[in-house]
Design an enzyme around this catalytic site. Sequence first.
Site, PDB file in Angstrom:
ATOM      1  N   GLU A  25      11.445 -45.731  47.044  1.00 19.80           N
ATOM      2  CA  GLU A  25      10.893 -44.595  47.166  1.00 19.80           C
ATOM      3  C   GLU A  25       9.483 -43.935  46.454  1.00 19.80           C
ATOM      4  OE1 GLU A  25      12.025 -42.908  49.662  1.00 19.80           O
ATOM      5  OE2 GLU A  25      14.226 -43.528  49.611  1.00 19.80           O
ATOM      6  N   TYR A  58      18.854 -39.780  54.605  1.00 17.06           N
ATOM      7  CA  TYR A  58      18.746 -38.952  56.007  1.00 17.06           C
ATOM      8  C   TYR A  58      17.732 -39.634  56.799  1.00 17.06           C
ATOM      9  CZ  TYR A  58      15.407 -37.723  52.613  1.00 17.06           C
ATOM     10  OH  TYR A  58      14.312 -37.700  51.687  1.00 17.06           O
TER      11      TYR A  58
END
Length: 153
Positions: free
Chosen positions: A98, A30
């Site tokens: 991440e 996203y």
Amino acid sequence: MVDELGTDISPETQQRLGRSLAHDDRLFVYGTLQFPEVLIELIGRCPDSVAAELTGWRAAALPGRVYPGLVPAAGAVAQGVVLSGLDAGEWAVLDAFEDDEYELRQVGPGPVASTWTYVWTSAVAQNDWCAQRFAAEHLDLFVAGCAEWRRLL
């Protein structure tokens, strides 16, 4: 565990990969990972993808950062894409990329049920992250940073 490229694979990734061989796990992205340029720098290709929405979540702006964090939000809808066909080495690179504040979780029910995503676990801003603003103001420098990060991995 280390994959064939020398990338460390976390226990969570090992557990997910054990299941993915039979279930073809997908990843809902996203934020910056929905940009092909970023994926190409990180994993060397742009996997198969399809546009998707995740109801009950929002891509929140993060204080002092150019990328977002996915957080639960009643009535909200997060826009993104679902990546498929990632191999073990690619999962390992994305997991390493991440921040520690992200947690890999399965999401659903809904159109992206049984899909994995990186959920943000720390403080967020009140406003939502804007992909168009990121692309216009930060994408080129972010891609260059991804290339350097990958070179050092």
